[in-house]
Design a protein around this motif. Structure first.
Motif, PDB file in Angstrom:
ATOM      1  N   ALA A  93      51.796  20.474  31.125  1.00  0.00           N
ATOM      2  CA  ALA A  93      52.515  21.354  32.047  1.00  0.00           C
ATOM      3  C   ALA A  93      51.595  22.440  32.584  1.00  0.00           C
ATOM      4  N   ALA A  94      50.480  22.671  31.901  1.00  0.00           N
ATOM      5  CA  ALA A  94      49.541  23.714  32.320  1.00  0.00           C
ATOM      6  C   ALA A  94      48.915  23.362  33.657  1.00  0.00           C
ATOM      7  N   GLU A  95      48.923  24.325  34.553  1.00  0.00           N
ATOM      8  CA  GLU A  95      48.350  24.108  35.880  1.00  0.00           C
ATOM      9  C   GLU A  95      47.406  25.252  36.218  1.00  0.00           C
ATOM     10  N   ASP A  96      46.281  24.869  36.767  1.00  0.00           N
ATOM     11  CA  ASP A  96      45.318  25.849  37.264  1.00  0.00           C
ATOM     12  C   ASP A  96      44.794  25.295  38.570  1.00  0.00           C
ATOM     13  N   LYS A  97      45.208  25.881  39.645  1.00  0.00           N
ATOM     14  CA  LYS A  97      44.884  25.324  40.951  1.00  0.00           C
ATOM     15  C   LYS A  97      44.010  26.264  41.762  1.00  0.00           C
ATOM     16  N   ASN A  98      43.385  25.697  42.747  1.00  0.00           N
ATOM     17  CA  ASN A  98      42.610  26.496  43.681  1.00  0.00           C
ATOM     18  C   ASN A  98      43.525  27.428  44.458  1.00  0.00           C
ATOM     19  N   SER A  99      42.982  28.544  44.878  1.00  0.00           N
ATOM     20  CA  SER A  99      43.723  29.442  45.746  1.00  0.00           C
ATOM     21  C   SER A  99      42.730  30.231  46.577  1.00  0.00           C
ATOM     22  N   LEU A 100      43.204  30.733  47.689  1.00  0.00           N
ATOM     23  CA  LEU A 100      42.424  31.678  48.491  1.00  0.00           C
ATOM     24  C   LEU A 100      43.027  33.049  48.274  1.00  0.00           C
ATOM     25  N   VAL A 101      42.180  34.002  47.916  1.00  0.00           N
ATOM     26  CA  VAL A 101      42.658  35.349  47.648  1.00  0.00           C
ATOM     27  C   VAL A 101      41.904  36.355  48.498  1.00  0.00           C
ATOM     28  N   VAL A 102      42.559  37.477  48.734  1.00  0.00           N
ATOM     29  CA  VAL A 102      41.966  38.586  49.480  1.00  0.00           C
ATOM     30  C   VAL A 102      42.304  39.877  48.740  1.00  0.00           C
ATOM     31  N   THR A 103      41.650  40.945  49.104  1.00  0.00           N
ATOM     32  CA  THR A 103      41.993  42.234  48.514  1.00  0.00           C
ATOM     33  C   THR A 103      43.282  42.758  49.161  1.00  0.00           C
ATOM     34  N   LYS A 104      43.900  43.712  48.516  1.00  0.00           N
ATOM     35  CA  LYS A 104      45.111  44.312  49.083  1.00  0.00           C
ATOM     36  C   LYS A 104      44.814  44.972  50.422  1.00  0.00           C
ATOM     37  N   ASP A 105      43.640  45.591  50.523  1.00  0.00           N
ATOM     38  CA  ASP A 105      43.270  46.257  51.780  1.00  0.00           C
ATOM     39  C   ASP A 105      43.155  45.254  52.921  1.00  0.00           C
ATOM     40  N   THR A 106      42.496  44.133  52.648  1.00  0.00           N
ATOM     41  CA  THR A 106      42.349  43.114  53.690  1.00  0.00           C
ATOM     42  C   THR A 106      43.701  42.527  54.053  1.00  0.00           C
ATOM     43  N   ALA A 107      44.530  42.271  53.067  1.00  0.00           N
ATOM     44  CA  ALA A 107      45.872  41.734  53.342  1.00  0.00           C
ATOM     45  C   ALA A 107      46.663  42.677  54.232  1.00  0.00           C
ATOM     46  N   SER A 108      46.517  43.983  53.999  1.00  0.00           N
ATOM     47  CA  SER A 108      47.233  44.970  54.800  1.00  0.00           C
ATOM     48  C   SER A 108      46.650  45.087  56.204  1.00  0.00           C
ATOM     49  N   ALA A 150      38.192  34.656  49.087  1.00  0.00           N
ATOM     50  CA  ALA A 150      37.466  33.943  48.044  1.00  0.00           C
ATOM     51  C   ALA A 150      38.346  32.857  47.443  1.00  0.00           C
ATOM     52  N   ASN A 151      37.694  31.797  47.029  1.00  0.00           N
ATOM     53  CA  ASN A 151      38.368  30.685  46.361  1.00  0.00           C
ATOM     54  C   ASN A 151      38.344  30.951  44.859  1.00  0.00           C
TER      55      ASN A 151
END
Length: 311
Positions: A145-160, A226-227
């Motif tokens: 059931a354990a899942e670890d998937k790729n994601s794209l993340v940004v900082t809170k500042d960039t998201a805003s 970042a990935n």
């Protein structure tokens, strides 16, 4: 999968040293002297008939390899550890060539490696399709059931600043978009290739980075996105924003043992029992213990196996 592991520098060193030592002089990158992240080999050279457990070159993979190894040892099997082999392109050659017998994998990423046109995204569908696509001589045991998937993340500042909630929102900022990820992200479907074909996004610049270097680059603004793996503790620690993936570019990625078919019957009872107990929360907690709390991976694995009744 493009398994970008954005983890602590000390663990990065543990993952890289065995490989760096193999960089020249024709040394064997699968030498049993390779050590698990945060732990010792715990087995030395493999005896005849022993099980050779391998892993990719990031701390979570080595931790999972250690869990498999200790679970097998608890049932009286002799185990040789061959952790931190390298990227998927490298460690799949190791298992198909017989240098290792089993290693932890991720369903969606492995399916995508063998079938770049695969469109299934639900966990059971991905697992079923993966079983059909594996080359002769390899098989997977029960997925966890354990899942670890790729994601794209940004900082809170960039998201805003860029009004980002989902990956498609990056399209309006391609001219200023720099993505940090491991080198293989550049040529994989679960990477720049898929970003282009699925979301029509091509960044201005791609920076090949590994582990903690990617986290630091995102924090200091050297990259805008970042990935990072979904279980990586750096996401919560830094308040990063994980962008939604509405078209399931990264799909489902459950942890699953990849084994040589001729070893499957002997390994199945033990490793299926591990998969039955392993969930995402437990995995994320163990990764945090290794990466953030600097605990020895072998001790973390030992504690979890005991708590799961598998030691």
């Amino acid at each position: 999968m493009t398994r970008t592991r954005f983890l602590a520098a000390g663990l990065l060193l543990a993952a890289v040293v065995p490989l760096a030592a193999c960089g020249g002089g024709g040394n064997n990158p699968l030498d049993n002297s390779s050590q698990p992240a945060g732990g010792s080999t715990g087995g030395g050279t493999a005896a005849a008939g022993s099980v050779k457990v391998g892993s990719a070159d990031f701390p979570e993979a080595a931790l999972l390899g250690e869990i498999y190894a200790q679970a097998l040892e608890a049932k009286g099997m002799k185990v040789a550890r061959q952790f931190n082999i390298g990227s998927r392109e490298t460690y799949l050659k190791a298992i198909t060539g017989g240098e290792v017998d089993v290693l932890p994998e991720y369903t969606g990423s492995l399916l995508n490696f063998y079938d770049k046109s695969a469109s299934v995204t639900k966990p059971d569908e991905v697992y079923a399709e993966l079983q059909k696509k594996l080359p002769q001589g390899l098989t997977v045991l029960d997925k966890s059931a354990a899942e670890d998937k790729n994601s794209l993340v940004v900082t809170k500042d960039t998201a805003s600043q860029w009004s980002l909630k989902a990956i498609p929102d990056l399209a309006a900022h391609q001219g200023d978009l720099t993505i940090g990820a491991p080198p293989e992200f550049k040529t994989r479907q679960q990477g720049l290739v898929g970003l282009k074909s699925v979301y029509n996004i091509t960044p201005k610049e791609f920076r090949p980075l590994q582990s903690q270097a990617t986290v630091e680059a995102l924090k200091n603004g050297q990259v805008k996105a970042a990935n990072i793996f979904s279980t990586d503790p750096s996401i919560a620690a830094n308040g990063f924003v994980v962008l939604e993936d509405p078209k399931s570019l990264f799909g489902s990625d459950n942890v699953v043992p990849l084994v040589r078919s001729d070893k499957a019957d002997s390994l199945k009872p033990v490793l299926n029992a591990v998969s039955a107990k392993l969930d995402t929360k437990s995995l994320a907690d163990m990764v945090k213990q290794v990466v953030v709390d600097k605990k020895d991976a072998s001790e973390v694995a030992k504690t979890w196996l005991a708590s799961a009744g598998l030691s």
